[in-house]
Motif scaffolding. Structure first.
Motif, short mmCIF file in Angstrom:
data_model
loop_
_atom_site.label_atom_id
_atom_site.label_comp_id
_atom_site.label_asym_id
_atom_site.label_seq_id
_atom_site.Cartn_x
_atom_site.Cartn_y
_atom_site.Cartn_z
N UNK A 16 6.78 -20.27 -49.48
CA UNK A 16 5.91 -19.12 -49.30
C UNK A 16 4.76 -19.45 -48.36
N UNK A 17 3.77 -18.63 -48.36
CA UNK A 17 2.62 -18.80 -47.48
C UNK A 17 1.59 -19.70 -48.16
N UNK A 18 1.13 -20.70 -47.43
CA UNK A 18 0.08 -21.59 -47.93
C UNK A 18 -1.14 -21.44 -47.03
N UNK A 19 -2.27 -21.12 -47.63
CA UNK A 19 -3.50 -20.92 -46.88
C UNK A 19 -4.48 -22.03 -47.22
N UNK A 20 -4.99 -22.68 -46.19
CA UNK A 20 -5.98 -23.74 -46.36
C UNK A 20 -7.23 -23.30 -45.62
N UNK A 21 -8.33 -23.12 -46.35
CA UNK A 21 -9.55 -22.67 -45.71
C UNK A 21 -10.53 -23.80 -45.44
N UNK A 22 -10.22 -24.98 -45.91
CA UNK A 22 -11.07 -26.15 -45.65
C UNK A 22 -10.39 -27.07 -44.66
N UNK B 50 6.76 -37.39 -40.54
CA UNK B 50 8.04 -37.97 -40.15
C UNK B 50 8.98 -36.83 -39.82
N UNK B 51 10.17 -37.17 -39.34
CA UNK B 51 11.12 -36.12 -39.00
C UNK B 51 11.51 -35.28 -40.21
N UNK B 52 11.38 -35.83 -41.40
CA UNK B 52 11.72 -35.07 -42.60
C UNK B 52 10.57 -34.21 -43.10
N UNK B 53 9.38 -34.35 -42.50
CA UNK B 53 8.24 -33.55 -42.95
C UNK B 53 7.79 -32.55 -41.90
N UNK B 54 8.61 -32.31 -40.89
CA UNK B 54 8.28 -31.35 -39.86
C UNK B 54 8.36 -29.94 -40.42
N UNK B 55 7.44 -29.11 -40.02
CA UNK B 55 7.42 -27.71 -40.45
C UNK B 55 8.65 -27.01 -39.90
N UNK B 56 9.39 -26.30 -40.77
CA UNK B 56 10.58 -25.60 -40.31
C UNK B 56 10.31 -24.12 -40.07
N UNK B 57 9.09 -23.67 -40.31
CA UNK B 57 8.73 -22.29 -40.04
C UNK B 57 7.67 -22.27 -38.95
N UNK B 58 6.70 -21.42 -39.10
CA UNK B 58 5.61 -21.31 -38.13
C UNK B 58 4.38 -22.06 -38.64
#
Length: 71
Positions: free
Chosen positions: A30-36, A44-52
């Motif tokens: 889902x959507x994760x919002x970080x305001x800080x 690593x290649x396994x932690x690359x964002x697969x969305x936007x």
């Protein structure tokens, strides 16, 4: 799970040093919002964002004081 007297919650941690401390892998759907600030130890290649991934400010690599926008 550990809840300290100061209100810090630890998942798989007996000594959470921040409001939420998680030791282990985390899956977020889902959507994760970080305001800080976001601090990442390593990507690593396994932690690359697969969305936007959208950044509203400057992004630094190996610096705490970025001066350029990412385009």
């Amino acid at each position: 799970m550990t809840l300290t007297s100061s209100g810090n919650l630890g998942i798989n941690s007996t000594t959470p040093s921040s409001r939420l401390s998680i030791v282990g892998d985390v899956y977020i759907s889902g959507i994760t919002t970080i305001t800080g600030n976001l601090t990442a130890g390593a990507f690593t290649s396994s932690s690359i964002v697969t969305g936007n991934a959208t950044f509203w400010n400057k992004v630094g690599i190996f610096t705490d004081s970025p001066i350029y926008d990412v385009q």
